[in-house]
Write an enzyme that holds these catalytic residues in place. Structure first.
Site, PDB file in Angstrom:
ATOM      1  N   HIS A   1     -51.358  25.981  -0.144  1.00 24.65           N
ATOM      2  CA  HIS A   1     -52.364  27.348  -0.689  1.00 24.65           C
ATOM      3  C   HIS A   1     -53.633  25.138  -0.235  1.00 24.65           C
ATOM      4  O   HIS A   1     -54.379  26.451  -0.127  1.00 24.65           O
ATOM      5  CB  HIS A   1     -52.283  27.102  -1.275  1.00 24.65           C
ATOM      6  CG  HIS A   1     -53.881  28.503  -1.883  1.00 24.65           C
ATOM      7  ND1 HIS A   1     -53.943  29.405  -1.126  1.00 24.65           N
ATOM      8  CD2 HIS A   1     -54.989  28.287  -1.890  1.00 24.65           C
ATOM      9  CE1 HIS A   1     -55.010  30.153  -1.428  1.00 24.65           C
ATOM     10  NE2 HIS A   1     -55.425  29.583  -1.954  1.00 24.65           N
TER      11      HIS A   1
ATOM     12  N   SER B 205     -58.736  31.832   0.968  1.00 26.44           N
ATOM     13  CA  SER B 205     -58.010  32.555  -0.072  1.00 26.44           C
ATOM     14  C   SER B 205     -59.243  33.576  -0.513  1.00 26.44           C
ATOM     15  O   SER B 205     -59.693  34.108   0.176  1.00 26.44           O
ATOM     16  CB  SER B 205     -57.918  30.763  -1.174  1.00 26.44           C
ATOM     17  OG  SER B 205     -57.978  31.688  -2.331  1.00 26.44           O
TER      18      SER B 205
ATOM     19  N   ASP C   2     -47.361  28.681  -0.373  1.00 27.10           N
ATOM     20  CA  ASP C   2     -48.787  28.690  -0.587  1.00 27.10           C
ATOM     21  C   ASP C   2     -47.434  29.383  -2.385  1.00 27.10           C
ATOM     22  O   ASP C   2     -47.969  30.669  -2.257  1.00 27.10           O
ATOM     23  CB  ASP C   2     -49.195  29.691  -0.491  1.00 27.10           C
ATOM     24  CG  ASP C   2     -50.200  30.211  -0.903  1.00 27.10           C
ATOM     25  OD1 ASP C   2     -50.125  29.891  -2.070  1.00 27.10           O
ATOM     26  OD2 ASP C   2     -51.360  30.361   0.082  1.00 27.10           O
TER      27      ASP C   2
END
Ligand SMILES: N[C@@H](CCC(=O)N[C@@H](CS)C(=O)NCC(=O)O)C(=O)O
Length: 285
Positions: free
Chosen positions: A265, A154, A232
């Site tokens: 995620h 991320s 996600d």
């Protein structure tokens, strides 16, 4: 470790025949005390220079999330790879944080840039910390190879990709999970860059992996693997992964982008695929 160490050992746990350790040190560029974690794989000779992988974590993380949740140590032990896990921002009472305590700015959200704006610029120099200060410290204190691999998740995927693309001679390979690839065009990135870098969009482009690949990708290449979960909830909202794949296709940059149905995620996604990332990096380390 060298005789005149700048490190204080905070913890040490035996793990898959190696050691998971945590250290504290005084960072000059961040002007604060910092912690980082390292996994030392089992090794037969203390003189061998170990291959190392830097892992950059995402928003809200410290150096401990990857160490405790990704389950990377078993394969790192098998492959003989040292894992170096820095924190995601400067820390401490004197370090400014988001006024409203938001999770996507300030503490835990350094975005791996060198801030130019008040009140951030005195401490938020995470790019220099990751690219220069920490590697210098690591090679002074431990026996590591000069070229390292770099990976992240991320915001940390953004850090890994931008740092690798800007320092191709220093890193042998890069990989990312659900990376922010176009921070100049997504809400997380625009918020952070406005605060840390101000309105000068030329400066923003230096920290945008789409822009960096477009600028340099025709001339320079680093092996790259990117994984993205299709469930996600930040995938579309923050324009993760896809814009970089589009630039790679456009300019003919050889990189692998993979999309995985059902994965979100979280670190459950990372722990499911980290083995493949470590084996990917081991080919180049
Ligand atoms: N919904 C999260 C957003 C932050 C988030 O998902 N952080 C990711 C990286 S962007 C993470 O790794 N969190 C820590 C963890 O899962 O251990 C929150 O509000 O805390």
């Amino acid at each position: 470790m060298s005789n005149t160490t700048e490190l204080a050992e905070l913890s040490a746990n035996k793990c898959f025949g190696g050691w998971q350790k945590r250290y504290s040190h005084k960072s000059k560029v961040l002007d604060c005390e910092m912690q980082f974690s390292i996994f030392f794989p089992p090794t037969t000779s203390p003189d061998i220079k170990l291959p190392a992988l830097y892992w950059l974590s995402g928003l809200t993380c410290t150096d401990e999330n990857f160490a405790t949740k990704a389950g990377a140590q078993r394969i790192a032990a098998e492959l003989g790879i040292m894992l170096i896990m820095p924190d995601t921002s400067p820390r401490g009472d004197n370090v400014p944080d988001a006024a409203d305590g938001a999770y996507d700015l300030g503490l835990g959200a350094g975005f791996y840039v060198n801030a130019t704006q008040e009140p951030w610029k005195d401490h938020y120099q995470m790019y220099d910390y990751i690219v220069d200060e920490l590697p210098s410290l690591i090679s002074k204190e431990f026996r590591v190879k000069d070229k390292a691999a770099i990976a992240g998740h991320s915001m940390g995927g953004h850090g890994a990709l931008t740092i690798a693309l800007s320092n191709i001679k220093r890193f042998c390979s890069v990989s990312a999970f659900a990376p922010i690839v176009n921070p100049t065009d997504c809400q997380w990135g625009q918020k952070a860059f406005t605060h840390y870098l101000g309105d000068d969009k030329n400066l923003w482009a230096d920290y945008d992996s789409c822009a960096l690949m477009r600028q340099q990708g025709q001339f320079l290449h680093i092996p790259m693997l990117v994984d993205q979960g299709l469930d996600d909830n930040f995938f579309h909202a923050q324009k993760l992964t896809k814009p970089l794949e589009e630039v790679a296709k456009e300019i003919g940059y050889k990189a692998e982008f993979r999309y995985h149905p059902g994965y979100d995620h979280s670190y459950f996604f990372i722990s499911s695929l980290i083995e493949e990332h470590l084996r990917f990096h081991a080919k180049y380390l």
